[in-house]
Motif scaffolding. Structure first.
Motif, PDB file in Angstrom:
ATOM      1  N   ASP A   1       0.804  -1.216   0.000  1.00  0.00           N
ATOM      2  CA  ASP A   1       0.000   0.000   0.000  1.00  0.00           C
ATOM      3  C   ASP A   1       0.844   1.276   0.000  1.00  0.00           C
ATOM      4  OD1 ASP A   1       0.934  -0.387   2.548  1.00  0.00           O
ATOM      5  OD2 ASP A   1      -0.981   0.018   3.542  1.00  0.00           O
ATOM      6  N   SER A   2       2.152   1.133  -0.024  1.00  0.00           N
ATOM      7  CA  SER A   2       3.049   2.282  -0.066  1.00  0.00           C
ATOM      8  C   SER A   2       3.030   2.920  -1.445  1.00  0.00           C
ATOM      9  CB  SER A   2       4.485   1.834   0.271  1.00  0.00           C
ATOM     10  OG  SER A   2       5.398   2.864  -0.019  1.00  0.00           O
ATOM     11  N   LYS A   3       3.151   4.244  -1.471  1.00  0.00           N
ATOM     12  CA  LYS A   3       3.201   4.944  -2.753  1.00  0.00           C
ATOM     13  C   LYS A   3       4.475   4.618  -3.527  1.00  0.00           C
ATOM     14  CE  LYS A   3       0.307   8.763  -1.336  1.00  0.00           C
ATOM     15  NZ  LYS A   3       0.159  10.199  -1.191  1.00  0.00           N
ATOM     16  N   LEU A   4       5.495   4.143  -2.825  1.00  0.00           N
ATOM     17  CA  LEU A   4       6.761   3.802  -3.471  1.00  0.00           C
ATOM     18  C   LEU A   4       6.834   2.347  -3.936  1.00  0.00           C
ATOM     19  CD1 LEU A   4       9.290   5.611  -1.104  1.00  0.00           C
ATOM     20  CD2 LEU A   4       8.575   6.305  -3.387  1.00  0.00           C
ATOM     21  N   SER A   5       5.782   1.573  -3.714  1.00  0.00           N
ATOM     22  CA  SER A   5       5.851   0.147  -4.047  1.00  0.00           C
ATOM     23  C   SER A   5       6.000  -0.096  -5.544  1.00  0.00           C
ATOM     24  CB  SER A   5       4.629  -0.589  -3.513  1.00  0.00           C
ATOM     25  OG  SER A   5       3.466  -0.202  -4.205  1.00  0.00           O
ATOM     26  N   SER A   6       5.673   0.879  -6.358  1.00  0.00           N
ATOM     27  CA  SER A   6       5.806   0.704  -7.810  1.00  0.00           C
ATOM     28  C   SER A   6       7.251   0.844  -8.291  1.00  0.00           C
ATOM     29  CB  SER A   6       4.913   1.700  -8.549  1.00  0.00           C
ATOM     30  OG  SER A   6       5.317   3.016  -8.263  1.00  0.00           O
ATOM     31  N   VAL A   7       8.169   1.239  -7.402  1.00  0.00           N
ATOM     32  CA  VAL A   7       9.564   1.381  -7.844  1.00  0.00           C
ATOM     33  C   VAL A   7      10.149   0.042  -8.269  1.00  0.00           C
ATOM     34  CG1 VAL A   7      10.029   3.439  -6.459  1.00  0.00           C
ATOM     35  CG2 VAL A   7      10.601   1.200  -5.545  1.00  0.00           C
ATOM     36  N   LYS A   8       9.648  -1.056  -7.693  1.00  0.00           N
ATOM     37  CA  LYS A   8      10.172  -2.365  -8.076  1.00  0.00           C
ATOM     38  C   LYS A   8       9.875  -2.655  -9.547  1.00  0.00           C
ATOM     39  CE  LYS A   8       6.181  -4.676  -6.088  1.00  0.00           C
ATOM     40  NZ  LYS A   8       5.692  -5.282  -4.885  1.00  0.00           N
ATOM     41  N   THR A   9       8.732  -2.192 -10.032  1.00  0.00           N
ATOM     42  CA  THR A   9       8.398  -2.380 -11.447  1.00  0.00           C
ATOM     43  C   THR A   9       9.280  -1.502 -12.324  1.00  0.00           C
ATOM     44  OG1 THR A   9       6.129  -2.854 -10.788  1.00  0.00           O
ATOM     45  CG2 THR A   9       6.510  -2.349 -13.111  1.00  0.00           C
ATOM     46  N   ILE A  10       9.588  -0.319 -11.849  1.00  0.00           N
ATOM     47  CA  ILE A  10      10.502   0.565 -12.591  1.00  0.00           C
ATOM     48  C   ILE A  10      11.882  -0.075 -12.678  1.00  0.00           C
ATOM     49  CG2 ILE A  10      11.660   2.814 -12.541  1.00  0.00           C
ATOM     50  CD1 ILE A  10       9.033   3.879 -11.212  1.00  0.00           C
ATOM     51  N   GLY A  11      12.351  -0.667 -11.580  1.00  0.00           N
ATOM     52  CA  GLY A  11      13.625  -1.376 -11.596  1.00  0.00           C
ATOM     53  C   GLY A  11      13.608  -2.550 -12.550  1.00  0.00           C
ATOM     54  N   LEU A  12      12.491  -3.284 -12.557  1.00  0.00           N
ATOM     55  CA  LEU A  12      12.343  -4.416 -13.467  1.00  0.00           C
ATOM     56  C   LEU A  12      12.416  -3.967 -14.921  1.00  0.00           C
ATOM     57  CD1 LEU A  12      11.581  -7.416 -14.052  1.00  0.00           C
ATOM     58  CD2 LEU A  12       9.200  -6.681 -13.910  1.00  0.00           C
ATOM     59  N   LEU A  13      11.659  -2.942 -15.265  1.00  0.00           N
ATOM     60  CA  LEU A  13      11.670  -2.443 -16.640  1.00  0.00           C
ATOM     61  C   LEU A  13      13.042  -1.900 -17.027  1.00  0.00           C
ATOM     62  CD1 LEU A  13       8.189  -0.684 -16.781  1.00  0.00           C
ATOM     63  CD2 LEU A  13       8.853  -2.858 -17.812  1.00  0.00           C
ATOM     64  N   GLY A  14      13.678  -1.173 -16.121  1.00  0.00           N
ATOM     65  CA  GLY A  14      15.018  -0.662 -16.396  1.00  0.00           C
ATOM     66  C   GLY A  14      16.018  -1.779 -16.643  1.00  0.00           C
ATOM     67  N   GLY A  15      15.967  -2.810 -15.818  1.00  0.00           N
ATOM     68  CA  GLY A  15      16.875  -3.940 -15.988  1.00  0.00           C
ATOM     69  C   GLY A  15      16.633  -4.688 -17.282  1.00  0.00           C
ATOM     70  N   ILE A  16      15.364  -4.842 -17.659  1.00  0.00           N
ATOM     71  CA  ILE A  16      15.046  -5.518 -18.922  1.00  0.00           C
ATOM     72  C   ILE A  16      15.556  -4.705 -20.101  1.00  0.00           C
ATOM     73  CG2 ILE A  16      13.142  -6.175 -20.451  1.00  0.00           C
ATOM     74  CD1 ILE A  16      11.601  -6.993 -17.909  1.00  0.00           C
ATOM     75  N   ILE A  17      15.354  -3.400 -20.057  1.00  0.00           N
ATOM     76  CA  ILE A  17      15.825  -2.536 -21.160  1.00  0.00           C
ATOM     77  C   ILE A  17      17.342  -2.594 -21.248  1.00  0.00           C
ATOM     78  CG2 ILE A  17      16.041  -0.123 -21.894  1.00  0.00           C
ATOM     79  CD1 ILE A  17      13.149   0.249 -20.748  1.00  0.00           C
ATOM     80  N   LEU A  18      18.015  -2.524 -20.119  1.00  0.00           N
ATOM     81  CA  LEU A  18      19.482  -2.606 -20.129  1.00  0.00           C
ATOM     82  C   LEU A  18      19.962  -3.968 -20.645  1.00  0.00           C
ATOM     83  CD1 LEU A  18      20.224  -0.868 -16.729  1.00  0.00           C
ATOM     84  CD2 LEU A  18      20.829  -0.005 -18.999  1.00  0.00           C
ATOM     85  N   SER A  19      19.268  -5.004 -20.238  1.00  0.00           N
ATOM     86  CA  SER A  19      19.626  -6.352 -20.680  1.00  0.00           C
ATOM     87  C   SER A  19      19.428  -6.497 -22.192  1.00  0.00           C
ATOM     88  CB  SER A  19      18.767  -7.373 -19.929  1.00  0.00           C
ATOM     89  OG  SER A  19      19.076  -8.670 -20.339  1.00  0.00           O
ATOM     90  N   MET A  20      18.322  -5.990 -22.691  1.00  0.00           N
ATOM     91  CA  MET A  20      18.041  -6.081 -24.128  1.00  0.00           C
ATOM     92  C   MET A  20      19.029  -5.235 -24.934  1.00  0.00           C
ATOM     93  SD  MET A  20      15.547  -8.159 -24.365  1.00  0.00           S
ATOM     94  CE  MET A  20      14.560  -7.940 -25.810  1.00  0.00           C
ATOM     95  N   SER A  21      19.444  -4.115 -24.408  1.00  0.00           N
ATOM     96  CA  SER A  21      20.378  -3.261 -25.140  1.00  0.00           C
ATOM     97  C   SER A  21      21.780  -3.874 -25.180  1.00  0.00           C
ATOM     98  CB  SER A  21      20.444  -1.870 -24.516  1.00  0.00           C
ATOM     99  OG  SER A  21      21.002  -1.939 -23.221  1.00  0.00           O
ATOM    100  N   ASN A  22      22.023  -4.866 -24.339  1.00  0.00           N
ATOM    101  CA  ASN A  22      23.324  -5.521 -24.285  1.00  0.00           C
ATOM    102  C   ASN A  22      23.431  -6.673 -25.292  1.00  0.00           C
ATOM    103  OD1 ASN A  22      25.933  -5.737 -22.907  1.00  0.00           O
ATOM    104  ND2 ASN A  22      25.175  -7.739 -22.255  1.00  0.00           N
ATOM    105  N   ARG A  23      22.328  -7.068 -25.871  1.00  0.00           N
ATOM    106  CA  ARG A  23      22.322  -8.195 -26.809  1.00  0.00           C
ATOM    107  C   ARG A  23      23.087  -7.844 -28.078  1.00  0.00           C
ATOM    108  NH1 ARG A  23      20.334 -12.137 -23.910  1.00  0.00           N
ATOM    109  NH2 ARG A  23      18.366 -11.737 -22.923  1.00  0.00           N
ATOM    110  N   LYS A  24      23.787  -8.840 -28.591  1.00  0.00           N
ATOM    111  CA  LYS A  24      24.480  -8.654 -29.863  1.00  0.00           C
ATOM    112  C   LYS A  24      23.476  -8.727 -30.992  1.00  0.00           C
ATOM    113  CE  LYS A  24      28.800 -10.357 -28.157  1.00  0.00           C
ATOM    114  NZ  LYS A  24      29.838 -11.339 -28.200  1.00  0.00           N
ATOM    115  N   ARG A  25      23.671  -7.874 -31.956  1.00  0.00           N
ATOM    116  CA  ARG A  25      22.727  -7.828 -33.092  1.00  0.00           C
ATOM    117  C   ARG A  25      23.180  -8.704 -34.198  1.00  0.00           C
ATOM    118  NH1 ARG A  25      21.993  -2.291 -30.859  1.00  0.00           N
ATOM    119  NH2 ARG A  25      20.265  -2.193 -30.310  1.00  0.00           N
TER     120      ARG A  25
END
Length: 105
Positions: free
Chosen positions: A81-105
């Motif tokens: 119920d904390s207003k900050l509880s959504s930060v975990k989703t922001i961390g998840l999305l950030g990590g996924i984007i960073l992980s995807m940007s690391n892939r070799k093309r």
């Protein structure tokens, strides 16, 4: 050493996905499903990001991946119920984007 880190990171990611699936399909009691899909999932994903960070080929993204990992784990311990509880989703999305940007093309 790098192969071992990649294996551990893969195992953590698969375990996290299993936790998420358990919560979606309500395989256990409501409390256990909630714990696995909304707490343990983010802790495992954060640990996976932490292990993946030194493996990133773009050195500029290493600290950002550590930050995404920390935000996932920190967010998992916040009350729902904390207003900050959504930060975990922001961390998840950030990590996924960073992980995807690391892939070799």
């Amino acid at each position: 050493m790098q192969n071992q880190q990649q294996s551990i990171q893969g195992i953590l990611s698969i375990a996290a996905l299993i936790c998420l699936a358990v919560g979606w399909f309500n395989l256990f009691s409501e409390d256990i499903n909630h714990l696995l899909s909304r707490k343990v999932f983010y802790i495992l994903i954060g640990a996976s990001f932490f292990i993946q960070a030194p493996l990133l080929t773009n050195r500029n993204f290493v600290y950002a991946m550590y930050a995404a990992a920390a935000v996932c784990v920190f967010g998992a311990f916040l009350p729902e119920d904390s207003k900050l509880s959504s930060v975990k989703t922001i961390g998840l999305l950030g990590g996924i984007i960073l992980s995807m940007s690391n892939r070799k093309r």
